[in-house]
Structure formats: structure tokens, C-alpha cells
Design a protein around this motif. Structure first.
Motif, PDB file in Angstrom:
ATOM      1  N   LYS A 129      18.225   5.750  25.344  1.00  0.00           N
ATOM      2  CA  LYS A 129      19.230   5.987  24.316  1.00  0.00           C
ATOM      3  C   LYS A 129      19.204   4.816  23.336  1.00  0.00           C
ATOM      4  N   PRO A 130      18.523   4.979  22.233  1.00  0.00           N
ATOM      5  CA  PRO A 130      18.477   3.905  21.243  1.00  0.00           C
ATOM      6  C   PRO A 130      19.865   3.595  20.695  1.00  0.00           C
ATOM      7  N   LEU A 131      20.006   2.394  20.177  1.00  0.00           N
ATOM      8  CA  LEU A 131      21.255   1.951  19.586  1.00  0.00           C
ATOM      9  C   LEU A 131      21.265   2.229  18.091  1.00  0.00           C
ATOM     10  N   ILE A 132      22.465   2.305  17.532  1.00  0.00           N
ATOM     11  CA  ILE A 132      22.632   2.486  16.085  1.00  0.00           C
ATOM     12  C   ILE A 132      23.418   1.305  15.543  1.00  0.00           C
ATOM     13  N   ALA A 133      22.864   0.664  14.505  1.00  0.00           N
ATOM     14  CA  ALA A 133      23.543  -0.425  13.813  1.00  0.00           C
ATOM     15  C   ALA A 133      23.876   0.004  12.397  1.00  0.00           C
ATOM     16  N   VAL A 134      25.123  -0.165  11.993  1.00  0.00           N
ATOM     17  CA  VAL A 134      25.507   0.113  10.611  1.00  0.00           C
ATOM     18  C   VAL A 134      25.016  -1.041   9.733  1.00  0.00           C
ATOM     19  N   SER A 135      24.216  -0.712   8.745  1.00  0.00           N
ATOM     20  CA  SER A 135      23.656  -1.713   7.834  1.00  0.00           C
ATOM     21  C   SER A 135      24.605  -1.971   6.668  1.00  0.00           C
ATOM     22  N   LEU A 136      24.916  -3.253   6.440  1.00  0.00           N
ATOM     23  CA  LEU A 136      25.680  -3.665   5.260  1.00  0.00           C
ATOM     24  C   LEU A 136      25.016  -4.914   4.680  1.00  0.00           C
ATOM     25  N   GLY A 137      24.810  -4.912   3.389  1.00  0.00           N
ATOM     26  CA  GLY A 137      24.148  -6.032   2.748  1.00  0.00           C
ATOM     27  C   GLY A 137      25.102  -7.075   2.215  1.00  0.00           C
ATOM     28  N   SER A 138      24.524  -8.092   1.634  1.00  0.00           N
ATOM     29  CA  SER A 138      25.266  -9.139   0.934  1.00  0.00           C
ATOM     30  C   SER A 138      26.079  -8.537  -0.207  1.00  0.00           C
ATOM     31  N   VAL A 139      27.122  -9.245  -0.615  1.00  0.00           N
ATOM     32  CA  VAL A 139      27.851  -8.817  -1.803  1.00  0.00           C
ATOM     33  C   VAL A 139      26.891  -8.713  -2.980  1.00  0.00           C
ATOM     34  N   GLY A 140      25.858  -9.564  -3.005  1.00  0.00           N
ATOM     35  CA  GLY A 140      24.885  -9.501  -4.086  1.00  0.00           C
ATOM     36  C   GLY A 140      24.149  -8.184  -4.147  1.00  0.00           C
ATOM     37  N   ALA A 141      23.984  -7.520  -3.000  1.00  0.00           N
ATOM     38  CA  ALA A 141      23.282  -6.239  -2.967  1.00  0.00           C
ATOM     39  C   ALA A 141      24.053  -5.156  -3.705  1.00  0.00           C
ATOM     40  N   THR A 142      25.343  -5.328  -3.873  1.00  0.00           N
ATOM     41  CA  THR A 142      26.149  -4.331  -4.568  1.00  0.00           C
ATOM     42  C   THR A 142      26.277  -4.640  -6.061  1.00  0.00           C
ATOM     43  N   LEU A 143      25.750  -5.789  -6.489  1.00  0.00           N
ATOM     44  CA  LEU A 143      25.869  -6.187  -7.899  1.00  0.00           C
ATOM     45  C   LEU A 143      24.684  -5.729  -8.737  1.00  0.00           C
ATOM     46  N   GLY A 144      23.563  -5.407  -8.070  1.00  0.00           N
ATOM     47  CA  GLY A 144      22.399  -4.923  -8.801  1.00  0.00           C
ATOM     48  C   GLY A 144      21.682  -5.984  -9.607  1.00  0.00           C
ATOM     49  N   ASP A 145      21.859  -7.267  -9.252  1.00  0.00           N
ATOM     50  CA  ASP A 145      21.223  -8.344 -10.013  1.00  0.00           C
ATOM     51  C   ASP A 145      20.306  -9.209  -9.156  1.00  0.00           C
ATOM     52  N   CYS A 146      19.970  -8.729  -7.957  1.00  0.00           N
ATOM     53  CA  CYS A 146      19.098  -9.439  -7.012  1.00  0.00           C
ATOM     54  C   CYS A 146      19.686 -10.758  -6.526  1.00  0.00           C
ATOM     55  N   SER A 147      20.985 -10.956  -6.696  1.00  0.00           N
ATOM     56  CA  SER A 147      21.582 -12.214  -6.251  1.00  0.00           C
ATOM     57  C   SER A 147      21.705 -12.312  -4.741  1.00  0.00           C
ATOM     58  N   GLU A 148      21.427 -11.212  -4.029  1.00  0.00           N
ATOM     59  CA  GLU A 148      21.405 -11.308  -2.571  1.00  0.00           C
ATOM     60  C   GLU A 148      20.265 -12.199  -2.093  1.00  0.00           C
ATOM     61  N   TYR A 149      19.308 -12.489  -2.969  1.00  0.00           N
ATOM     62  CA  TYR A 149      18.194 -13.357  -2.587  1.00  0.00           C
ATOM     63  C   TYR A 149      18.436 -14.824  -2.945  1.00  0.00           C
ATOM     64  N   THR A 150      19.406 -15.084  -3.769  1.00  0.00           N
ATOM     65  CA  THR A 150      19.649 -16.454  -4.223  1.00  0.00           C
ATOM     66  C   THR A 150      21.013 -16.996  -3.837  1.00  0.00           C
ATOM     67  N   GLY A 151      21.977 -16.111  -3.592  1.00  0.00           N
ATOM     68  CA  GLY A 151      23.341 -16.544  -3.307  1.00  0.00           C
ATOM     69  C   GLY A 151      24.104 -16.977  -4.541  1.00  0.00           C
ATOM     70  N   LYS A 152      23.484 -16.837  -5.710  1.00  0.00           N
ATOM     71  CA  LYS A 152      24.147 -17.219  -6.962  1.00  0.00           C
ATOM     72  C   LYS A 152      24.754 -15.969  -7.580  1.00  0.00           C
ATOM     73  N   PHE A 153      25.911 -15.606  -7.042  1.00  0.00           N
ATOM     74  CA  PHE A 153      26.559 -14.371  -7.450  1.00  0.00           C
ATOM     75  C   PHE A 153      27.199 -14.547  -8.823  1.00  0.00           C
ATOM     76  N   GLY A 154      26.888 -13.653  -9.696  1.00  0.00           N
ATOM     77  CA  GLY A 154      27.436 -13.729 -11.048  1.00  0.00           C
ATOM     78  C   GLY A 154      28.834 -13.165 -11.133  1.00  0.00           C
TER      79      GLY A 154
END
Length: 353
Positions: A129-154
Motif C-alpha cells: 500500500k503506497p503512501l500519498i503525500a500532498v505536495s505544496l510548494g514555496s510561496v514563491g511557486a504561487t507568484l509565478g516569478d521563479c522566486s521559489e529558487y532564490t527566496g527573494k520573494f517580490g
């Protein structure tokens, strides 16, 4: 003292230890859908989460393929989800409608697992019975500016804003997981592509606050992204980020995702040296050329066979859970899972505790 939900990682890792292998995570999702279904619209800021609303069968089928490939853990197509994101994309008009869309997307993974387990039962006595993990990204992932890779949220986001974002989204998830359709079906929470110790601190603050409010989510892992071996995407020592992530009893694992494969061995060693919890590792399968904002040519793509060979070194450097991120496919996971079950002695049993 804060209490947290039971983590199923212990039993999963114990079972893997008996087989002398790591636990197997699934592979890339959003990029897989983009590559295999170019006709599906991933615009609107929701990426694959929007596809889940418009073409749920494609998402369910991808989950099944990873399960059939041998994944012990699959992640939901919810990486870029937020209540505001659903509204901005025109997919929901109210909080209740956004909740329903998130619940339905998580339900696709639940359905896929149920179908897989049923097929196993029909095929023979050996079942998992495999496990299921709910995936949630960085706040940057919801901004659409690739800031999830830098941490410099605009957009003027403060540390308190980041904390409140995660608290709100965790509350949204808690409402969904407390429905009759999902209650008891989700095992883990995967906080992915986190670029900084600062955001990790905000995440654990939010998880701890929910616990104090008697709202218990599944145990979480926090996976950092970085292009180098010793720092976060924001430039902090990776050891500081690990300590921040594992400061809460709500966190059951820590590691890396969406990183280039060449940094993985040393980066994992740095993480494993200070981590009190299991380490998860799922890098990319192809080189991202940031200056061109595009993937490298075919010569930069790692074959499934080479990926599985590299994963043996990742395990030796501390990873107990291995899988893939962008540009990895069900074939990468199948090759990885097969290599891990043919007596290659990936790691000594004492390492899988």
C-alpha cells in the motif's frame, strides 16, 4: 509539548531496510504532463494543478504509472495550489469552491492508489500500500516569478506574510482532509522547493500553530532547492536550513528536490550530518539553463539507467527516500525501483533506521 500526527515513514523505511534498499518516491509531475500532453493548457499560474481541474484523467493516469513503476510514495498534483491562485485563474469564485477543487485534485491520487491496490489483489497475494503525500510548494511557486529558487520573494512580502500564507493554506488543506472523501486517506505532507531557512521557519511556525489549535495535519517533510552544495537558494548555510526545518515535531523528514544532480552527493552529506530525521532526495533529470530560461539539450538529460546508478551514491551519502523531480519520468522510477530490488546492497541495514 507539541504533538504531531503519526508518521508512516518509520514502518515504510523499516520494510525497505529488510530489503536493503531505500524507499522509492515518484518522479516529475508538472513537467511530465507538459511534455506528454502539450495540448493541455498549463497557463494561469496554477501549472499542473490547473490541468487537474480541466483534465483529471491525465493526472490520475500519471499517478497510476508511477505506482506501477514501483513508487512507495506518490505526491499529489497540488504544488502551486492556493485559494487565491484558483480565484485568479478563474477556476473558483469562493473559498468553498477553491476547497472543493483542492479536495478533488488530492482525490485523484487516492483514486489511483485504490485502483492500483485492487489490481494487485487480483494479480496475486503479494501486495503493498503506497503512501500519498500532498505536495505544496514555496510561496514563491504561487507568484509565478521563479522566486521559489532564490527566496527573494517580490511584491513586498514580509516574513510575517510568508508565515500567514502557509498558515492559511494549511488551514485550507485541513478542511479538505477532514471531508468524508479524504479523511484517513492521506499519509504525508510534502513541502517542496523551499529556498531558505527563513521560509522553513515560517512553515514550521504555521504547522506548530495549527497543532496548538488542535488541527493536526499529516507529518511533513521539507525539501530545499539550491544550485550549490553548501547553501540554500537564498545563500544561507544548508545546515542552518536543516536545523530550522527539523525544529518542529511536525516534520518527519528533510532533504532536497529540484536540484541539479551534480551537487547531490556533497549536498546530501552536509544535510545528513546534522539531520535528526530521515533524508529525502529527488533531483532533476536534466540540466536547467537559467540564463536561457530553458532546459538544456538532450545531452544534458540523465538516462533512467544512469539516474539509478547515481541514486546508489545518494543513498550512500544519507538519502533514505529517493525519487525524481523535473524531467524524470515513470521509466526513471521503474529503473530506480528495479535496481533497488535486485540485491545491489544499496546500503547497510543499520543505515535505514
Amino acid at each position: 509539548m507539541l504533538q504531531t500526527a503519526y508518521s508512516p515513514l518509520g514502518p515504510l523505511l523499516a520494510a525497505a531496510r529488510l530489503e536493503g534498499r531505500p524507499a522509492i518516491l515518484d518522479g516529475g509531475f508538472g513537467q511530465l504532463i507538459a511534455d506528454e500532453y502539450p495540448e493541455l493548457d498549463q497557463s494561469g499560474g496554477m501549472w499542473v494543478s490547473g490541468v487537474a481541474v480541466r483534465a483529471p484523467n491525465a493526472i490520475r493516469d500519471a499517478h497510476r504509472r508511477y505506482l506501477e513503476a514501483g513508487a512507495d510514495i506518490i505526491t499529489t498534483a497540488t504544488y502551486q495550489v492556493s485559494a487565491g491562485g484558483y480565484v485568479t485563474a478563474g477556476l473558483a469564485a469562493t473559498e468553498a469552491e477553491a476547497d472543493a477543487l483542492l479536495a478533488a485534485t488530492i482525490g485523484l491520487a487516492v483514486d489511483a492508489r485504490a485502483q492500483f491496490i485492487k489490481a494487485q489483489a487480483e494479480a496475486g497475494p503479494h501486495q503493498r500500500k503506497p503512501l500519498i503525500a500532498v505536495s505544496l510548494g514555496s510561496v514563491g511557486a504561487t507568484l509565478g516569478d521563479c522566486s521559489e529558487y532564490t527566496g527573494k520573494f517580490g511584491q513586498g512580502l514580509t516574513t510575517q506574510d510568508v508565515y500567514e500564507f502557509h498558515l492559511s493554506r494549511f488551514s485550507m488543506l485541513a478542511r479538505c482532509l477532514d471531508t468524508a472523501e479524504l479523511r484517513g486517506h492521506i499519509d504525508l505532507l510534502a513541502m517542496e522547493t523551499i529556498p531558505s531557512a527563513e521560509e522553513a521557519t515560517a512553515i514550521v511556525r504555521a504547522l506548530d500553530q495549527l497543532t496548538r489549535d488542535n488541527i493536526v495535519l499529516p507529518a511533513a517533510w521539507i525539501a530545499f532547492t539550491t544550485p550549490v552544495t553548501n547553501q540554500t537558494g537564498l545563500g544561507e548555510p544548508i545546515e542552518d536550513a536543516v536545523r530550522a526545518a527539523t525544529s518542529s515535531p511536525c516534520v518527519c523528514a528533510v532533504g532536497i528536490n529540484c536540484v541539479p544532480t551534480h551537487v547531490v552527493p556533497e549536498l546530501l552529506a552536509n544535510i545528513a550530518r546534522v539531520s535528526p530525521v530521515p533524508v529525502v532526495c529527488y533531483p532533476n533529470g536534466q540540466t536547467w539553463q537559467g540564463s536561457a530560461n530553458a532546459w538544456g539539450d538532450a545531452s544534458t538529460q540523465v538516462s533512467p539507467t544512469d539516474y539509478a546508478k547515481s541514486a546508489m551514491e545518494w543513498v550512500q551519502n544519507g538519502a533514505l527516500i529517493v525519487g525524481g523531480c523535473c524531467k524524470t519520468t515513470p521509466e526513471h522510477i521503474r529503473t530506480l525501483a528495479e535496481a533497488a530490488t535486485i540485491g545491489n546492497s544499496w546500503c547497510a541495514p543499520t543505515q535505514l533506521t
